[in-house]
Design a protein around this motif. Structure first.
Motif, PDB file in Angstrom:
ATOM      1  N   GLU A 198      15.275 -37.539 -10.951  1.00 55.42           N
ATOM      2  CA  GLU A 198      14.156 -37.122 -10.113  1.00 55.42           C
ATOM      3  C   GLU A 198      12.843 -37.728 -10.110  1.00 55.42           C
ATOM      4  O   GLU A 198      12.381 -38.061 -11.143  1.00 55.42           O
ATOM      5  CB  GLU A 198      13.770 -35.715 -10.363  1.00 55.42           C
ATOM      6  N   ASP A 206      16.667 -31.095   1.903  1.00 59.04           N
ATOM      7  CA  ASP A 206      15.409 -31.958   2.154  1.00 59.04           C
ATOM      8  C   ASP A 206      14.861 -32.267   0.674  1.00 59.04           C
ATOM      9  O   ASP A 206      14.456 -33.375   0.557  1.00 59.04           O
ATOM     10  CB  ASP A 206      14.289 -31.169   3.083  1.00 59.04           C
ATOM     11  N   ASP A 207      14.982 -31.326  -0.276  1.00 60.47           N
ATOM     12  CA  ASP A 207      14.549 -31.560  -1.556  1.00 60.47           C
ATOM     13  C   ASP A 207      15.206 -32.573  -2.171  1.00 60.47           C
ATOM     14  O   ASP A 207      14.676 -33.648  -2.737  1.00 60.47           O
ATOM     15  CB  ASP A 207      14.672 -30.351  -2.437  1.00 60.47           C
ATOM     16  N   ALA A 242      22.450 -28.358  -2.957  1.00 56.06           N
ATOM     17  CA  ALA A 242      21.295 -28.966  -2.025  1.00 56.06           C
ATOM     18  C   ALA A 242      22.010 -30.297  -2.000  1.00 56.06           C
ATOM     19  O   ALA A 242      21.678 -31.002  -0.752  1.00 56.06           O
ATOM     20  CB  ALA A 242      20.019 -28.836  -2.728  1.00 56.06           C
ATOM     21  N   GLN A 271      14.283 -35.974  -0.745  1.00 53.54           N
ATOM     22  CA  GLN A 271      12.877 -36.507  -0.927  1.00 53.54           C
ATOM     23  C   GLN A 271      12.726 -37.027  -2.284  1.00 53.54           C
ATOM     24  O   GLN A 271      12.059 -37.837  -2.735  1.00 53.54           O
ATOM     25  CB  GLN A 271      11.773 -35.444  -0.290  1.00 53.54           C
ATOM     26  N   ARG A 272      13.554 -36.210  -3.322  1.00 58.56           N
ATOM     27  CA  ARG A 272      13.014 -36.261  -4.629  1.00 58.56           C
ATOM     28  C   ARG A 272      13.989 -36.788  -5.571  1.00 58.56           C
ATOM     29  O   ARG A 272      13.640 -37.073  -6.938  1.00 58.56           O
ATOM     30  CB  ARG A 272      12.778 -34.733  -5.249  1.00 58.56           C
ATOM     31  N   TYR A 275      22.987 -32.303   1.645  1.00 60.10           N
ATOM     32  CA  TYR A 275      22.444 -33.407   2.242  1.00 60.10           C
ATOM     33  C   TYR A 275      23.427 -34.490   2.579  1.00 60.10           C
ATOM     34  O   TYR A 275      23.465 -35.228   3.498  1.00 60.10           O
ATOM     35  CB  TYR A 275      21.295 -34.111   1.297  1.00 60.10           C
ATOM     36  N   LEU A 296      15.372 -27.403  -7.326  1.00 54.37           N
ATOM     37  CA  LEU A 296      15.794 -28.183  -6.240  1.00 54.37           C
ATOM     38  C   LEU A 296      16.796 -27.446  -5.419  1.00 54.37           C
ATOM     39  O   LEU A 296      17.623 -26.897  -5.839  1.00 54.37           O
ATOM     40  CB  LEU A 296      16.639 -29.425  -6.730  1.00 54.37           C
ATOM     41  N   THR A 348      16.970 -27.244  -1.621  1.00 52.83           N
ATOM     42  CA  THR A 348      17.313 -27.683  -0.038  1.00 52.83           C
ATOM     43  C   THR A 348      17.713 -28.968  -0.029  1.00 52.83           C
ATOM     44  O   THR A 348      17.496 -29.942  -0.941  1.00 52.83           O
ATOM     45  CB  THR A 348      16.358 -27.275   1.009  1.00 52.83           C
TER      46      THR A 348
END
Length: 300
Positions: A199, A217-218, A291, A221-222, A295, A213, A215
């Motif tokens: 991360e 989107d998490d 998550a 982005q992370r 994605y 963590l 979603t």
């Protein structure tokens, strides 16, 4: 997976910018602090180390002839002179300066971490014990800058190198891996890919517990993705030895948006892993795994 017979993809020399960045880090470590990243059992493995250096030099001259050059010294008694020609990483190395550490010289040429394993016989086994390996493979020498602490694992067999860090290795993989290594032949070499997650953290928040963590989107982005391209080949002359190489690639997880096929393969691999193994690979919770899969499915 088996490498093609010409071994063209055995070592991967990156484009100049990436190669220079990684090789400058390796040069600093191997030249300034070799005790932290280079190990050797001394004279025992020197013939194998020299064979590895010869293999790597031959490969580089065949497949990357604009990036490397080798010349013999006058009279040929002091070994060879090796030149790296990539702008930003131009060095000249005299082989005679590495007579006691040929593998360290090899590590100064390629991005791969290099691990030399020696096959050690466990003696005869009974008919009932044929399912167990007849040999172990001991980490006797290495130039390792990016993968693990070589001094901490030096002279350990594969079982101790991996256990207990790798969940289930002793129970599920140790015997199979020793049998695979024992069955290797010089004319057949193999590769595999390994993955893990990490991360992105701000320096100010590095010691704080990151938020969960949850979603897709998490995940986008992370997270970053580390993929290791690993190869294994038995040496032809020092035939009790095998060379294991590790080339690491680290990119934002979102880089897979340019490679939907790779995203699909990663999702399949994640679904095949047990929760404890995913935790070892950086997905600590079921929510994080869900998550990441969400994605990956969204881009493939």
């Amino acid at each position: 997976h088996e490498l093609p017979s010409d071994l063209a993809p055995w070592l991967e020399v990156s484009p100049a910018a990436e190669y220079v960045c990684e090789m400058e880090a390796k040069h600093e470590a191997l030249m300034s602090s070799p005790e932290l990243c280079f190990v050797s059992d001394g004279a025992s493995s020197l013939p194998a180390q020299r064979e590895v250096l010869d293999l790597i030099l031959g490969h580089l001259l065949q497949h990357e002839s604009t990036r490397f050059a080798v010349e013999d010294t006058v009279g040929g008694n002091a070994g060879r002179i090796v030149h790296t020609l990539t702008p930003g990483y131009t060095h000249t190395f005299a082989e005679e300066n590495f007579q006691e550490a040929p593998l360290r010289l090899a590590g100064l040429l390629v991005q791969e971490d290099l691990c030399l394993m020696r096959q050690v016989s466990l003696g005869d086994v009974s008919e009932e014990a044929r399912a167990t390996p007849v040999a172990e493979h001991v980490f006797v020498a290495g130039a390792v800058c990016f993968s693990f602490s070589a001094p901490e694992r030096h002279m350990l067999p594969m079982s101790a190198v991996h256990h207990p860090a790798v969940p289930g290795y002793a129970q599920n993989l140790d015997n199979a891996m020793n049998r695979f290594f024992s069955a290797l032949r010089p004319e057949r070499s193999f590769w595999r890919a390994n993955f893990s997650f990490g991360e992105f953290l701000d320096e100010d928040a590095a010691e704080e517990e990151p938020p969960p963590l949850l979603t897709s989107d998490d995940a986008r982005q992370r997270l970053w993705l580390r993929v290791e391209y690993e190869t294994i080949r038995r040496l032809r002359h020092a035939s009790d030895y095998t060379l294991f190489t590790i080339k690491a690639y680290t990119d934002p997880l979102s880089s897979l948006e340019r490679a939907p096929g790779a995203a699909r393969s990663l999702a399949t691999a994640i679904r095949e892993c047990e929760p404890e193994f995913l935790a070892y690979k950086g997905l600590q919770t079921q929510e994080a795994t869900t998550a990441v899969l969400a994605y990956l499915h969204s881009i493939c």
